[in-house]
Design a protein around this motif. Structure first.
Motif, PDB file in Angstrom:
ATOM      1  N   UNK A   1       0.904  -0.963   0.040  1.00  0.00           N
ATOM      2  CA  UNK A   1      -0.125   0.201   0.168  1.00  0.00           C
ATOM      3  C   UNK A   1       0.869   1.360   0.122  1.00  0.00           C
ATOM      4  N   UNK A   2       1.628   1.334   0.917  1.00  0.00           N
ATOM      5  CA  UNK A   2       2.923   2.660   1.001  1.00  0.00           C
ATOM      6  C   UNK A   2       3.252   2.979   0.289  1.00  0.00           C
ATOM      7  N   UNK A   3       3.903   1.330  -0.372  1.00  0.00           N
ATOM      8  CA  UNK A   3       5.026   1.856  -2.067  1.00  0.00           C
ATOM      9  C   UNK A   3       4.310   1.949  -3.334  1.00  0.00           C
TER      10      UNK A   3
ATOM     11  N   UNK B   1       5.994   9.315  -7.717  1.00  0.00           N
ATOM     12  CA  UNK B   1       7.669   9.037  -8.370  1.00  0.00           C
ATOM     13  C   UNK B   1       6.566   9.181 -10.292  1.00  0.00           C
ATOM     14  N   UNK B   2       5.462   8.653  -9.947  1.00  0.00           N
ATOM     15  CA  UNK B   2       4.800   8.298 -11.593  1.00  0.00           C
ATOM     16  C   UNK B   2       4.782  10.043 -11.912  1.00  0.00           C
TER      17      UNK B   2
ATOM     18  N   UNK C   1      -1.604  -3.573  -5.564  1.00  0.00           N
ATOM     19  CA  UNK C   1      -0.891  -2.520  -4.201  1.00  0.00           C
ATOM     20  C   UNK C   1      -1.394  -2.880  -3.020  1.00  0.00           C
ATOM     21  N   UNK C   2      -2.357  -4.140  -3.580  1.00  0.00           N
ATOM     22  CA  UNK C   2      -3.263  -4.769  -1.814  1.00  0.00           C
ATOM     23  C   UNK C   2      -3.121  -6.173  -1.816  1.00  0.00           C
TER      24      UNK C   2
ATOM     25  N   UNK D   1       4.426  -3.699  -6.314  1.00  0.00           N
ATOM     26  CA  UNK D   1       4.513  -2.369  -6.111  1.00  0.00           C
ATOM     27  C   UNK D   1       5.763  -1.840  -5.037  1.00  0.00           C
ATOM     28  N   UNK D   2       6.288  -2.460  -3.913  1.00  0.00           N
ATOM     29  CA  UNK D   2       7.383  -2.193  -4.053  1.00  0.00           C
ATOM     30  C   UNK D   2       8.505  -1.942  -5.341  1.00  0.00           C
ATOM     31  N   UNK D   3       8.561  -2.724  -6.262  1.00  0.00           N
ATOM     32  CA  UNK D   3       9.785  -3.012  -6.897  1.00  0.00           C
ATOM     33  C   UNK D   3       9.586  -1.505  -7.976  1.00  0.00           C
ATOM     34  N   UNK D   4       7.432  -1.267  -8.216  1.00  0.00           N
ATOM     35  CA  UNK D   4       7.701   0.105  -9.844  1.00  0.00           C
ATOM     36  C   UNK D   4       7.408   1.236  -8.360  1.00  0.00           C
TER      37      UNK D   4
END
Length: 403
Positions: free
Chosen positions: A121-123, A130-131, A160-161, A167-170
């Protein structure tokens, strides 16, 4: 007080960008939660998750179980084998950072799953920031925010959930591409090793850095190329290459088998009837193009034609499409690098859609000018998200329903 007389649109415009992104992201997560809850209600006995499934089951489902296993048991020193004596599916296919970070974060929360969910979620929120940073200078604030909305609500937004590392990698990837675009190379000495041990893909970033260096050299008459930038690009390219192969080396040392990582990855491909001949670059897509067309009841050789047209079409879009060109050379070079990487190393199957998340900067290319069209694209994003959630969670029980 000063904003009391403003219209809702003007109040929105006066909010800090991070607050607007947070509002978009929270709204998107509420929608995704509702879709996951609906999928849980529709889950039946034939589903992998059973008739009594709930959202928590989805968070910990599919590959999340492998990350949990890594966090709890670590990596096997002896590779498991099938009855035929081939390497079986095992934890070496999953990088350690997300698994162990979720364990650490989950300790005060009471479970690994809670830690995994919180990290995703946070990532995801910071990936949206960042996007926005990556696209703002090229598209403007409004269009960049719409791209964020598409990203946060798109077909892959459930990632994301759930307990996946995407999500972390993105998040790290988008900050990394933004750093390259802004010529702030220093932060990459931290981000590259972190990405390399979060999920596969850092070798694509090494290729991107090489192409970025060539592009800067060719454009040095328009943009100065100081020696320190040359040194950074070469050093970072080498770092991305070394860390890109490091996991294979580590797996080989621990297991005593230099080919353990590739054999592990091929174990998943064998489940589709492929991979018996070992790893050959680009072979996966060539084999799959024939496999899928035959599976769909069409002549297998049509797949080769479709693959050639797909590659040619993507290349043409990256080179000539105005909507893609306006994103800038670095976004286009990253997209080309990652697509070439996928073409070289992956066998396309249901998980391929999930593997497209690193191409998220291309959301900027589908932001149309009119508000009505933007809303229509957003509706299509939500529809695609529901289709993905329905098939891989509520109905997920067969080989093509693996997220």
């Amino acid at each position: 007080m000063a904003h009391r007389g403003l219209t809702p649109v003007r109040r929105w415009a006066h909010l800090p960008v991070v607050a607007r992104i947070a509002a978009i992201y929270v709204a998107s997560r509420l929608v995704t939660t509702g879709l996951l809850a609906l999928a849980a209600a529709l889950s039946g006995q034939a589903s992998r998750f059973g008739a009594d499934a709930d959202v928590a089951d989805f968070v910990l489902g599919w590959d999340a179980q492998w990350y949990w296993l890594v966090a709890v048991e670590g990596y096997p020193a002896e590779l498991p084998l099938t009855e035929a004596g081939e390497v079986a599916e095992n934890a070496w296919a999953f990088m350690p950072i997300y698994a162990y970070a979720a364990r650490i974060v989950g300790l005060p929360l009471g479970s690994w799953g809670a830690g995994a969910l919180l990290i995703s979620l946070v990532a995801g929120y910071f990936a949206c920031i960042a996007l926005y940073r990556l696209l703002h200078d090229r598209l403007g604030s409004a269009a960049a925010l719409w791209a964020v909305a598409f990203f946060a609500s798109g077909p892959l937004a459930a990632l994301f959930q759930v307990g996946y590392a995407e999500a972390l990698f993105a998040m790290m990837l988008l900050f990394s591409v933004d750093a390259v675009q802004r010529r702030r190379y220093g932060i990459l000495y931290l981000l590259i090793p972190l990405m390399a041990f979060t999920r596969p893909g850092i070798l694509a970033f090494a290729l991107f850095l090489g192409l970025h260096g060539i592009a800067r050299w060719l454009r040095r008459g328009r943009e100065p190329l100081p020696g320190r930038d040359i040194a950074h690009i070469i050093a970072l390219g080498a770092l991305a290459t070394v860390t890109g192969f490091a996991w294979q080396v580590i797996a080989g040392i621990v297991t005593g088998d230099p080919g353990s990582y590739l054999a592990t990855e091929l174990a998943w491909r064998r489940a589709w009837g492929m991979g018996e001949s070992g790893f050959v670059p680009f072979q996966g897509w060539i084999e799959a193009s024939s496999f899928w067309f035959a599976h769909w009841g069409m002549p297998g050789h049509w797949g080769y034609v479709a693959l050639a047209l797909l590659v040619a079409g993507i290349a043409a879009a990256l080179l000539f499409a105005p909507s893609v060109r306006r994103l800038g050379i670095d976004v286009r070079l990253w997209s080309a690098s990652y697509l070439l990487y996928l073409l070289a190393v992956f066998f396309p199957q249901s998980s391929t859609f999930r593997l497209l998340m690193p191409l998220s900067p291309l959301w900027g290319a589908v932001v149309p000018r009119g508000r009505g069209y933007r809303i229509a694209v957003l509706v299509l994003c939500l529809l695609g998200q529901w289709v993905w959630i329905l098939h891989v969670y509520a109905l997920g029980n067969t080989f093509w329903q693996v997220p």
